[in-house]
Design an enzyme around this catalytic site. Structure first.
Site, PDB file in Angstrom:
ATOM      1  N   SER A 141       0.854  -1.182   0.000  1.00 13.28           N
ATOM      2  CA  SER A 141       0.000   0.000   0.000  1.00 13.28           C
ATOM      3  C   SER A 141       0.892   1.236   0.000  1.00 13.28           C
ATOM      4  O   SER A 141       1.690   1.421   0.915  1.00 13.28           O
ATOM      5  CB  SER A 141      -0.882  -0.022   1.249  1.00 13.28           C
ATOM      6  N   LYS A 167      -1.307  -1.071  -4.346  1.00 15.60           N
ATOM      7  CA  LYS A 167      -2.457  -0.220  -3.987  1.00 15.60           C
ATOM      8  C   LYS A 167      -1.942   1.200  -3.837  1.00 15.60           C
ATOM      9  O   LYS A 167      -0.907   1.421  -3.204  1.00 15.60           O
ATOM     10  CB  LYS A 167      -3.057  -0.735  -2.675  1.00 15.60           C
ATOM     11  N   LYS A 169      -2.970   5.204  -2.686  1.00 18.69           N
ATOM     12  CA  LYS A 169      -3.952   6.031  -1.996  1.00 18.69           C
ATOM     13  C   LYS A 169      -4.409   7.126  -2.953  1.00 18.69           C
ATOM     14  O   LYS A 169      -3.602   7.689  -3.705  1.00 18.69           O
ATOM     15  CB  LYS A 169      -3.326   6.660  -0.745  1.00 18.69           C
ATOM     16  N   ASP A 194      -7.322   3.268  -2.872  1.00 24.66           N
ATOM     17  CA  ASP A 194      -7.982   3.372  -1.558  1.00 24.66           C
ATOM     18  C   ASP A 194      -8.172   4.836  -1.209  1.00 24.66           C
ATOM     19  O   ASP A 194      -7.203   5.601  -1.135  1.00 24.66           O
ATOM     20  CB  ASP A 194      -7.104   2.673  -0.496  1.00 24.66           C
ATOM     21  N   GLU A 219     -11.219   0.744  -3.052  1.00 28.12           N
ATOM     22  CA  GLU A 219     -11.408   0.547  -1.610  1.00 28.12           C
ATOM     23  C   GLU A 219     -11.994   1.795  -0.951  1.00 28.12           C
ATOM     24  O   GLU A 219     -11.488   2.909  -1.127  1.00 28.12           O
ATOM     25  CB  GLU A 219     -10.040   0.191  -0.983  1.00 28.12           C
ATOM     26  N   ASP A 244     -13.573  -1.362   3.635  1.00 24.86           N
ATOM     27  CA  ASP A 244     -12.605  -1.439   4.729  1.00 24.86           C
ATOM     28  C   ASP A 244     -13.296  -0.881   5.981  1.00 24.86           C
ATOM     29  O   ASP A 244     -13.981  -1.635   6.713  1.00 24.86           O
ATOM     30  CB  ASP A 244     -11.342  -0.642   4.340  1.00 24.86           C
ATOM     31  N   LYS A 268      -9.530  -6.465   8.714  1.00 24.44           N
ATOM     32  CA  LYS A 268      -8.462  -6.034   9.621  1.00 24.44           C
ATOM     33  C   LYS A 268      -8.857  -6.489  11.010  1.00 24.44           C
ATOM     34  O   LYS A 268      -9.903  -6.070  11.516  1.00 24.44           O
ATOM     35  CB  LYS A 268      -8.320  -4.506   9.621  1.00 24.44           C
ATOM     36  N   GLY A 296      -3.926  -3.840   6.460  1.00 20.25           N
ATOM     37  CA  GLY A 296      -2.860  -3.521   7.415  1.00 20.25           C
ATOM     38  C   GLY A 296      -3.088  -2.177   8.069  1.00 20.25           C
ATOM     39  O   GLY A 296      -3.829  -1.334   7.546  1.00 20.25           O
TER      40      GLY A 296
HETATM   41  O1  OSB Z   1      -6.881   2.131   4.758  1.00 23.88           O
HETATM   42  O2  OSB Z   1      -5.840   0.346   4.505  1.00 23.88           O
HETATM   43  C1  OSB Z   1      -5.912   1.470   4.995  1.00 23.88           C
HETATM   44  C2  OSB Z   1      -2.705   2.265   6.941  1.00 23.88           C
HETATM   45  C3  OSB Z   1      -3.217   2.925   8.034  1.00 23.88           C
HETATM   46  C4  OSB Z   1      -4.583   3.126   8.112  1.00 23.88           C
HETATM   47  C5  OSB Z   1      -5.420   2.677   7.088  1.00 23.88           C
HETATM   48  C6  OSB Z   1      -4.908   1.997   5.993  1.00 23.88           C
HETATM   49  C7  OSB Z   1      -3.519   1.827   5.899  1.00 23.88           C
HETATM   50  C8  OSB Z   1      -2.859   1.205   4.764  1.00 23.88           C
HETATM   51  C9  OSB Z   1      -1.499   0.578   4.995  1.00 23.88           C
HETATM   52  O3  OSB Z   1      -3.311   1.210   3.643  1.00 23.88           O
HETATM   53  C10 OSB Z   1      -1.491  -0.909   4.961  1.00 23.88           C
HETATM   54  C11 OSB Z   1      -0.212  -1.487   5.554  1.00 23.88           C
HETATM   55  O4  OSB Z   1       0.752  -1.661   4.796  1.00 23.88           O
HETATM   56  O5  OSB Z   1      -0.173  -1.748   6.777  1.00 23.88           O
HETATM   57 MG    MG Z   2      -8.174   0.972   3.503  1.00 19.74          MG
END
Ligand code: OSB
Ligand code: MG
Length: 377
Positions: A141, A167, A169, A194, A219, A244, A268, A296
């Protein structure tokens, strides 16, 4: 689930830590420069279970934060269990079910109890919960970057390392041009976006433009409470929506699927209140033919151990947001950093529980404060 040992818990220790990220992580809700969390140690029968809270420095992903969760643990969770607690994680969840919400605070203890239970049984956690492979298929991500060239060069180096899916953002005003540029450069990769809930009803037409870039899914485009808008957008798109933040228990997972609010679920363990609820969401999704993956929260090497174990479940059919330790930190709090192989797989540890050794010397340096709670007579 078969019967679990159920020893009496003697002590719970909470260690509030902060450690620097290798680089800041930016999402639609802002930048984080340091990992803030607390570690949990639960002791019973001469063994120790570990975990951490998934909540971050500030209540931006949800209403929870590391400090809010520490307060919830001390003020409400400990008094509910201090007269006596068995190591069975399901009994723990029953005892704290009167507390509304705060899934990450509850999960921080529930998960430590799963690690401890697996250790008491002398089994790796992934086996205890029904994992069907010895590795997690993983993706990465990538946060919002200062410009498109930086984004493209990061993607290319992560692909070289072996990550199976990228992925990125996105946020309002920073979306289509990023997706277009990435697709142009990498026409065939597994690609997702995302938004962390940044969009609103007036963006529905705009979001339709994301169709046509062959995204694996989109996402969480809308706020967590807005399943209606997700279902509306899903009916306008070919591309799947992945939920999510919206899915914080298994009833919501079922209802979101039934109302067509999404066709993929990111699981999660912190967000949903632990390992048992993660498995329940996994199972319900499978019954509906909906694919899942493990998300994550930029966890330390302790939290990552749980994510890897969950990612071995059969209906985890998409690559998970589980990256190598060096993607997050210059130095890990576990003695053996998590790594991926060149096929983008992260292998489970062979030891019992989550199987990690903790670097207590380093944790001492990272400690903000520490508290111990005696449990039972
Ligand atoms: O939305 O998935 C998410 C990290 C912190 C809070 C929300 C998210 C994320 C990530 C990172 O996308 C995922 C990772 O590598 O831990
Ligand atoms: Mg997310």
């Amino acid at each position: 689930m078969t019967s679990l040992p159920g020893e009496e818990v003697d002590k719970i220790t909470l260690i509030r830590i902060k450690l620097p990220y290798r680089e800041y992580f930016e999402t639609s809700f802002g930048r984080e420069y340091e990992k803030h969390t607390y570690l949990i140690i639960v002791e019973a029968g001469g063994d120790e279970g570990y975990s951490e809270t998934a909540a971050g420095h500030y209540p931006k992903y949800s209403y929870e934060s590391a400090d809010i969760d520490a307060f919830i643990v001390e003020k409400y969770i400990i008094p509910s269990i201090e007269e006596g607690l068995s190591t069975d994680p399901r009994e723990f969840m029953d005892k704290v079910s009167w507390i509304k919400g705060y899934n990450m605070a509850k999960a921080s203890i529930e998960m430590a109890l799963w690690d401890l239970t697996a250790k008491l049984m002398g089994k790796p956690l992934y086996k205890l919960i029904g994992g069907v492979r010895e590795y997690a298929n993983v993706g990465v991500s990538i946060g919002l970057q200062k410009d498109i060239d930086t984004l493209l060069s990061k993607i290319s180096s992560y692909l070289e390392e072996g990550y199976q899916r990228i992925k990125i953002k996105i946020s309002r005003g920073r979306d289509i041009e990023l997706v277009k540029a990435v697709r142009n450069e990498f026409p065939d990769i597994l690609l997702t976006v995302d938004a962390n809930g940044d969009y609103r009803a007036e963006d529905l037409e705009h979001l339709k433009k994301l169709d046509g870039y062959n995204l694996l899914y989109i996402e969480q485009p809308f706020p967590y409470w807005d399943l209606y808008l997700h279902s509306k957008l899903q009916s306008m798109l070919e591309t799947k929506i992945c939920l999510d933040e919206s899915v914080y228990n298994s009833d919501l997972a079922k209802e979101a699927i039934e109302m067509g609010a999404g066709k993929v679920i990111n699981i999660k363990p912190g967000r949903v209140g632990g390992i048992s609820e993660s498995i329940a969401i996994h199972d319900i999704s499978r019954d509906y033919g909906v694919g899942t993956w493990i998300g994550g929260m930029l966890e330390t090497g302790i939290g990552r151990g749980f994510n890897v174990a969950l990612a071995t479940l059969p209906n985890i059919i998409y690559p998970s947001d589980i990256s190598a330790s060096k993607r997050y930190f210059n130095r890990e709090i576990v003695t053996e950093p998590w790594e991926i192989d060149d096929k983008g797989r992260m292998w489970v540890r062979k030891g019992s529980g989550i199987g990690v050794e903790v670097d207590w010397k380093y944790i001492e340096k990272l400690t903000v404060w520490k508290k111990e709670y005696k449990i039972g007579g």
